[in-house]
Design a protein around this motif. Structure first.
Motif, mmCIF file in Angstrom:
data_model
loop_
_atom_site.group_PDB
_atom_site.id
_atom_site.type_symbol
_atom_site.label_atom_id
_atom_site.label_comp_id
_atom_site.label_asym_id
_atom_site.label_seq_id
_atom_site.Cartn_x
_atom_site.Cartn_y
_atom_site.Cartn_z
ATOM 1 N N ILE A 185 6.321 8.244 11.071
ATOM 2 C CA ILE A 185 5.291 9.194 10.645
ATOM 3 C C ILE A 185 4.372 8.566 9.603
ATOM 4 N N VAL A 186 4.972 7.808 8.693
ATOM 5 C CA VAL A 186 4.187 7.128 7.659
ATOM 6 C C VAL A 186 3.190 6.152 8.279
ATOM 7 N N LEU A 187 3.623 5.405 9.293
ATOM 8 C CA LEU A 187 2.719 4.466 9.960
ATOM 9 C C LEU A 187 1.587 5.198 10.679
ATOM 10 N N LEU A 188 1.904 6.334 11.294
ATOM 11 C CA LEU A 188 0.852 7.131 11.950
ATOM 12 C C LEU A 188 -0.168 7.630 10.933
ATOM 13 N N ILE A 189 0.319 8.095 9.787
ATOM 14 C CA ILE A 189 -0.581 8.566 8.727
ATOM 15 C C ILE A 189 -1.439 7.409 8.219
ATOM 16 N N SER A 190 -0.815 6.258 8.015
ATOM 17 C CA SER A 190 -1.555 5.091 7.524
ATOM 18 C C SER A 190 -2.636 4.680 8.520
ATOM 19 N N PHE A 191 -2.276 4.650 9.795
ATOM 20 C CA PHE A 191 -3.253 4.294 10.827
ATOM 21 C C PHE A 191 -4.399 5.304 10.847
ATOM 22 N N VAL A 205 -2.550 -4.322 9.044
ATOM 23 C CA VAL A 205 -3.145 -3.484 7.997
ATOM 24 C C VAL A 205 -2.369 -2.185 7.854
ATOM 25 N N THR A 206 -1.953 -1.608 8.992
ATOM 26 C CA THR A 206 -1.194 -0.365 8.964
ATOM 27 C C THR A 206 0.136 -0.549 8.252
ATOM 28 N N ILE A 207 0.794 -1.681 8.496
ATOM 29 C CA ILE A 207 2.072 -1.969 7.830
ATOM 30 C C ILE A 207 1.861 -2.150 6.325
ATOM 31 N N VAL A 208 0.749 -2.787 5.950
ATOM 32 C CA VAL A 208 0.445 -2.971 4.525
ATOM 33 C C VAL A 208 0.260 -1.619 3.837
ATOM 34 N N LEU A 209 -0.570 -0.751 4.418
ATOM 35 C CA LEU A 209 -0.773 0.565 3.817
ATOM 36 C C LEU A 209 0.493 1.409 3.920
ATOM 37 N N GLY A 210 1.298 1.142 4.953
ATOM 38 C CA GLY A 210 2.543 1.881 5.112
ATOM 39 C C GLY A 210 3.536 1.645 3.995
ATOM 40 N N PHE A 211 3.375 0.541 3.262
ATOM 41 C CA PHE A 211 4.294 0.245 2.159
ATOM 42 C C PHE A 211 4.194 1.292 1.043
ATOM 43 N N PRO A 212 3.003 1.506 0.439
ATOM 44 C CA PRO A 212 2.924 2.563 -0.575
ATOM 45 C C PRO A 212 3.104 3.951 0.019
ATOM 46 N N ALA A 213 2.630 4.144 1.253
ATOM 47 C CA ALA A 213 2.781 5.454 1.886
ATOM 48 C C ALA A 213 4.251 5.797 2.095
ATOM 49 N N VAL A 221 5.193 13.756 4.755
ATOM 50 C CA VAL A 221 3.764 13.584 5.048
ATOM 51 C C VAL A 221 2.941 13.718 3.771
ATOM 52 N N VAL A 222 3.237 14.753 3.001
ATOM 53 C CA VAL A 222 2.487 14.993 1.760
ATOM 54 C C VAL A 222 2.671 13.841 0.781
ATOM 55 N N GLY A 223 3.911 13.399 0.610
ATOM 56 C CA GLY A 223 4.171 12.298 -0.310
ATOM 57 C C GLY A 223 3.489 11.015 0.115
ATOM 58 N N ALA A 224 3.460 10.761 1.440
ATOM 59 C CA ALA A 224 2.795 9.556 1.946
ATOM 60 C C ALA A 224 1.302 9.584 1.628
ATOM 61 N N ILE A 225 0.681 10.723 1.855
ATOM 62 C CA ILE A 225 -0.749 10.854 1.554
ATOM 63 C C ILE A 225 -0.985 10.760 0.049
ATOM 64 N N PHE A 226 -0.093 11.382 -0.706
ATOM 65 C CA PHE A 226 -0.208 11.415 -2.167
ATOM 66 C C PHE A 226 -0.319 10.013 -2.758
ATOM 67 N N LEU A 227 0.539 9.098 -2.285
ATOM 68 C CA LEU A 227 0.592 7.775 -2.899
ATOM 69 C C LEU A 227 -0.338 6.760 -2.240
ATOM 70 N N SER A 228 -0.749 7.003 -1.008
ATOM 71 C CA SER A 228 -1.559 6.007 -0.291
ATOM 72 C C SER A 228 -3.064 6.251 -0.397
ATOM 73 N N MET A 229 -3.458 7.470 -0.747
ATOM 74 C CA MET A 229 -4.886 7.792 -0.740
ATOM 75 C C MET A 229 -5.698 6.958 -1.713
ATOM 76 N N SER A 230 -5.089 6.572 -2.835
ATOM 77 C CA SER A 230 -5.851 5.834 -3.843
ATOM 78 C C SER A 230 -6.153 4.402 -3.421
ATOM 79 N N VAL A 231 -5.387 3.871 -2.437
ATOM 80 C CA VAL A 231 -5.617 2.489 -2.003
ATOM 81 C C VAL A 231 -6.119 2.390 -0.563
ATOM 82 N N ALA A 232 -5.969 3.474 0.197
ATOM 83 C CA ALA A 232 -6.336 3.432 1.624
ATOM 84 C C ALA A 232 -7.777 3.001 1.887
#
Length: 286
Positions: free
Chosen positions: A241-247, A267-275, A166-177
């Motif tokens: 979990i990554v998809l839920l976080i992205s959504f 859109v969720t799948i797109v953000l789910g890639f870096p996450a 969860v932390v890693g997903a947020i770490f990498l996706s926050m800059s583009v979300a």
């Protein structure tokens, strides 16, 4: 040397170490949040974002920071009380660092309303406080403290590993979300593109899991667990979990409001890639 002198030296040494850790926390906060501090969408969100969503976003940061304090943190902790104390210090560091940088950039000005100023700082403070907690990973720290943190990461339970995902997903996706590019990319994709991206993401996640294994952090799990079980328990569950976080992030930032279900999913799948990359590689990069 008298006992009084030893006591004074110990106190002074402890204070010096705390201020060193605090300075490192400010460095981590600025380093991690810098891309977002210079992103126009984040400035707008601080003014236009729904207060209810911003409040939830901020409150959910607290348990995240407590867990991070246990696994990493900007100073050594030995109890839950220490982790809670460090959590609020990290948030204070993130809030004050964000306020200072936004003021220097002219993003917040004295003539603005207090609600706008607090909103712009608060949304940046979340990511900056995460950066403060990542200070040891980002900037290094005391050798023994880093060694203890590494041991805790290696010996963590299944749910602890999910937390790090969860932390890693947020770490990498926050800059583009919060950026418009996530929506733009999804509009350029067909359903087949989205399906292919999802499969590619799953394969990349599993590749990172094996990279962690080769580093020596998952040997016990890999040696006693068949491939399909490892794939389901870590890769598939991790991707869900990554998809839920992205959504959730897209909903928080209002990026998917008024969209049809298929559009939201793309859109969720797109953000789910870096996450997903951040989540599966969390124990390598955190």
């Amino acid at each position: 040397m008298s006992s009084e002198s030893i006591k004074t030296e110990t106190v002074n040494g402890g204070n010096g170490r705390f201020f060193t850790d605090l300075a490192r926390a400010y460095g981590g906060a600025i380093l991690f949040s810098f891309p977002m501090l210079m992103t126009m969408e984040m400035w707008w969100l601080g003014f236009s974002m729904n207060a209810y969503r911003l409040t939830i976003f901020t409150l959910l940061t607290v348990p995240l920071l407590v867990g991070l304090s246990y696994f990493d943190g900007f100073e050594d902790t030995s109890s839950a009380i220490d982790d809670i104390r460090e959590t609020f210090i990290a948030y204070a560091v993130g809030f004050s660092a964000s306020a200072a940088i936004l003021f220097l950039f002219g993003v917040i000005k004295p003539e603005m309303s207090s609600a706008e100023i607090v909103g712009k700082i608060s949304i940046q403070a979340v990511t900056a406080s995460l950066g403060a907690m990542f200070a040891q990973s980002l900037l290094g720290g005391d050798g023994k403290t880093q060694e203890d943190a590494e041991k805790r990461k290696r010996s963590t339970s299944y749910f602890g590993q999910i937390f790090l995902t969860v932390v890693g997903a947020i770490f990498l996706s926050m800059s583009v979300a919060p950026t418009e590019e996530m929506v733009l990319i999804s509009y350029q994709m067909t359903n087949w593109h989205a399906a292919a991206l999802a499969v590619t993401t799953l394969l990349m996640m599993h590749g990172f899991i094996y990279a962690v294994e080769k580093r020596g952090q998952e040997k016990e799990i890999a040696s006693s667990t068949p491939f399909w079980s490892l794939f389901l328990r870590f890769t598939v569950v991790g991707y869900a979990i990554v998809l839920l976080i992205s959504f959730y992030l897209l909903w928080t930032f209002g990026s998917i409001d008024d969209m049809a279900f298929a559009e939201k999913l793309r859109v969720t799948i797109v953000l789910g890639f870096p996450a997903a990359i951040g989540g599966s590689a969390s124990r390598l990069i955190l």
